[in-house]
Scaffold this active site. Structure first.
Site, PDB file in Angstrom:
ATOM      1  N   HIS A 190       0.671  -1.554   0.482  1.00  0.00           N
ATOM      2  CA  HIS A 190       0.131  -0.275  -0.263  1.00  0.00           C
ATOM      3  C   HIS A 190       0.917   0.903   0.110  1.00  0.00           C
ATOM      4  CE1 HIS A 190      -3.663   2.538   1.689  1.00  0.00           C
ATOM      5  NE2 HIS A 190      -2.815   3.209   1.557  1.00  0.00           N
ATOM      6  N   GLU A 191       2.076   1.547   1.385  1.00  0.00           N
ATOM      7  CA  GLU A 191       2.723   2.627   0.878  1.00  0.00           C
ATOM      8  C   GLU A 191       3.346   2.449  -0.288  1.00  0.00           C
ATOM      9  OE1 GLU A 191       1.216   4.691   3.341  1.00  0.00           O
ATOM     10  OE2 GLU A 191       0.098   3.164   4.127  1.00  0.00           O
TER      11      GLU A 191
ATOM     12  N   HIS B 257       1.732   4.312  -2.557  1.00  0.00           N
ATOM     13  CA  HIS B 257       2.378   5.898  -2.873  1.00  0.00           C
ATOM     14  C   HIS B 257       3.218   6.861  -2.854  1.00  0.00           C
ATOM     15  CE1 HIS B 257      -2.216   7.098  -0.966  1.00  0.00           C
ATOM     16  NE2 HIS B 257      -1.684   6.053   0.203  1.00  0.00           N
TER      17      HIS B 257
ATOM     18  N   HIS C  19       3.878   6.256  -7.019  1.00  0.00           N
ATOM     19  CA  HIS C  19       2.597   7.532  -6.980  1.00  0.00           C
ATOM     20  C   HIS C  19       3.621   8.719  -6.655  1.00  0.00           C
ATOM     21  CE1 HIS C  19      -1.129   9.246  -7.683  1.00  0.00           C
ATOM     22  NE2 HIS C  19      -0.928   9.854  -8.635  1.00  0.00           N
TER      23      HIS C  19
END
Length: 600
Positions: free
Chosen positions: A392-393, A396, A399
């Site tokens: 998940h991180e 980020h 991105h």
């Protein structure tokens, strides 16, 4: 390595290789202070540009270049101070640094409060001519976004007042946090291992305990504490809603919600479509709760039963390096560059890996234009969930990496609306990868149950929260006093609507409407629900498609702030202006429920 519940080390006892390397920002605190002094000197120059922006494209470009350099430096200073404080929140040195850059940032905002009004005062034909010049090419998107605000920009004096006032905007949220995290005494829960403290953090752990009596005890104690302070909480929440409404009216927005959605250029129909679509699929959610009641063999399903584990957690030890391998394999459909950059970062100190005393809890990604896109973790080798958190991180951070690499500073930063897409996309790929890799029934049960509960929490629950925020702000705008009874009554109706006929609520259950931290920073939670819907749609496109679909996804990752979020997602092939992605996400949740019923 991870201590897995053993003695928690001090920060200076952590292995250097397990900590992040902040040297891509600053070599040390001394260098940071030198940079802060430079930043403060730059602030003093702001006034010299006032009154010059309309003279020519060159004059406007001179100020934009200065503003860019000031912004890059301020972001770099803020990032370093924030990360340093996260390492040990009891560190007075880090607290001082964060306080100093916060005050300097507020000073810069107040000193430049004339910027938007002055840009907007440039005659329309002149600004159009200016923006055709190459010297302003890096600032076109930034300036065009400012021009959008023209109907809502105030005079120089009024904007300065608003900028000065903004320093206290977070007081209500901060007070709520201190009150509930520090001042509240929830007591201790009797467990087989002895009395254990009940806190905001341990509450969720107790709610996932297989012992129903323990869950009930913790639930009632927790909400009784909120009940004892309900009048204060009502005052805080009412004040927060009033603040939103007043600020919207000052700037001339039609409503607080319209004001909140305006920066992202998100139509209010997107918000309404979300609530309508999810409300039309509540039968799937009600089916899940009926199944949960049967699976737990309960005569009645109570509010404290909705997080109880349906299957035991599968024991699995995964070292950091093994987790990086798993995540890398799961994300392989995204190609060599994506995987190589992320893998290298995770193995070479992008991440602060393990818990130490005083370290910020949970996990986050903190990318900025300069420096690595850092990741804070409190990784545990025995938690499969932490492998998902890492993916998940990582989403980020990648991105942020693609946004910074493909955009000038003034348009690199993507919105919160888009942020949860890239992270949830990675989790979806990891889930599908792990499910394919195992034939173990217990592992499959665990993964599907986890995924269903996560989707429920992100899609259905956040939509319920979004509906509540819309109701309370509309009531305030229509002149209805937000009394404790009114707020509790409205929230109870939503609990009954979303949980359905199986759930039996406690007398204090509706106090949940006063305890959700996001409610004190309104109109944020809907982005979780839209984000997960977009992520599922994109995962389907990338995994079932070819090079075209993958490249369209990278177009989204690279767009940064160059497009508004709905447009950026459209470029990747997902139309969030339509309810279809939300409907599809609800159907995906239904398939998980069906699979659970078969396996159990």
């Amino acid at each position: 390595m991870s201590n897995n519940g053993q003695t928690i080390p001090l920060r200076n006892e952590a292995a250097v290789s397990d900590t992040w390397d902040l040297s891509t920002l600053y070599a040390n605190d001394e260098d940071w202070y030198k940079s802060l002094a430079e930043f403060e000197k730059m602030i003093d120059k702001i006034i010299s540009f006032q009154g010059t922006l309309s003279k020519s494209a060159n004059h406007l470009a001179d100020y934009m270049n200065y503003s860019r350099d000031l912004g890059i430096l301020g972001e770099k200073l803020g990032s370093y101070a924030f990360l340093r404080q996260s390492e040990d929140e009891s560190s007075s040195a880090a607290q001082t640094m964060l306080g100093k850059i916060t005050m300097a940032g507020a000073k810069a905002a107040a000193a430049s409060s004339w910027e938007n009004p002055e840009i907007l005062a440039i005659p329309e034909n002149d600004i159009k001519t200016f923006l055709k010049e190459d010297i302003l090419s890096d600032y076109r998107v930034y300036i065009q976004k400012i021009i959008r605000y023209k109907p809502y920009i105030l005079s120089d004096k009024e904007e300065r007042i608003m900028a000065l006032h903004s320093e206290g905007e977070g007081a209500i949220s901060d007070t709520f946090s201190v009150l509930t995290n520090v001042d509240f005494n929830f007591g201790s829960v009797d467990t087989p291992e002895g009395k254990r403290p009940l806190t905001q953090s341990t509450y969720s752990v107790f709610m996932e305990n297989p012992d129903r009596d323990l869950r009930k005890q913790a639930y009632l104690m927790f909400y009784n504490c909120f009940d004892a302070h309900k009048t204060t909480l009502r005052s805080l929440y009412s004040g927060s809603v009033k603040k939103d409404v007043i600020n919207a009216r000052i700037r001339g927005h039609s409503s607080a919600r319209a004001s909140a959605l305006f920066p992202d250029n998100v139509s209010e129909s997107v918000y309404d479509n979300l609530i309508t679509a999810v409300s039309g699929k509540l039968d799937i959610l009600h089916k899940y709760y009926a199944f949960r009641k049967r699976a737990l063999k309960l005569q009645e399903l109570r509010h404290y039963d909705v997080y109880a584990p349906l299957v035991s957690s599968v024991k699995m030890t995964t070292t950091w390096n093994e987790a990086v391998d798993i995540v890398s394999n799961a994300l392989s459909p995204l190609g060599d560059e994506y995987v190589s950059v992320l893998r290298t970062g995770l193995l070479n100190r992008w991440a602060d890996r393990y818990e130490n005393k005083g370290k910020h809890s949970g996990a986050y990604s903190a990318g900025c234009f300069t420096g690595d896109p850092y990741i804070l973790m409190n990784y545990k080798d025995d938690s499969i969930r932490d492998v998902f958190t890492l993916a998940h991180e990582g989403g980020h951070s990648m991105h942020s990496w693609y946004s910074a690499k493909n955009n000038p500073f003034m348009q690199y930063n993507y919105t919160i609306f888009e942020a949860e897409v890239a992270s949830t996309f990675n989790e979806e790929l990891l889930f599908r990868y792990l499910l394919k890799q195992t034939n173990n029934k217990d592992m499959r049960l665990y993964l599907i149950n986890k995924h269903a509960d996560d989707l429920l929490a992100t899609l259905y629950r956040q939509t319920m929260f979004a509906e509540f925020e819309n109701i309370t702000h509309t009531l305030e705008e229509n002149g209805a006093p937000l009394t404790t009874d009114l707020l509790r009554g409205e929230y109870r109706k939503l609990l009954e609507k979303y949980f359905g006929p199986e759930i039996i609520l406690e007398e204090t259950s509706d106090l949940e409407g006063l305890r959700i931290p996001h409610f004190y920073r309104a109109f944020y939670v809907y982005k979780y629900a839209t984000g997960v819907s977009a992520a599922l749609a994109l995962a389907d496109r990338v995994l079932s498609g070819g090079e075209k679909e993958r490249e369209e996804y990278f177009t989204f990752l690279k767009s940064g702030g160059s497009r508004f979020p709905i447009d950026a997602l459209n470029s990747a092939g997902v139309d969030m202006g339509s309810p279809e992605p939300v409907n599809a996400a609800c159907e995906a949740f239904g398939k998980l429920v069906d699979e659970l019923e078969k396996l159990l």
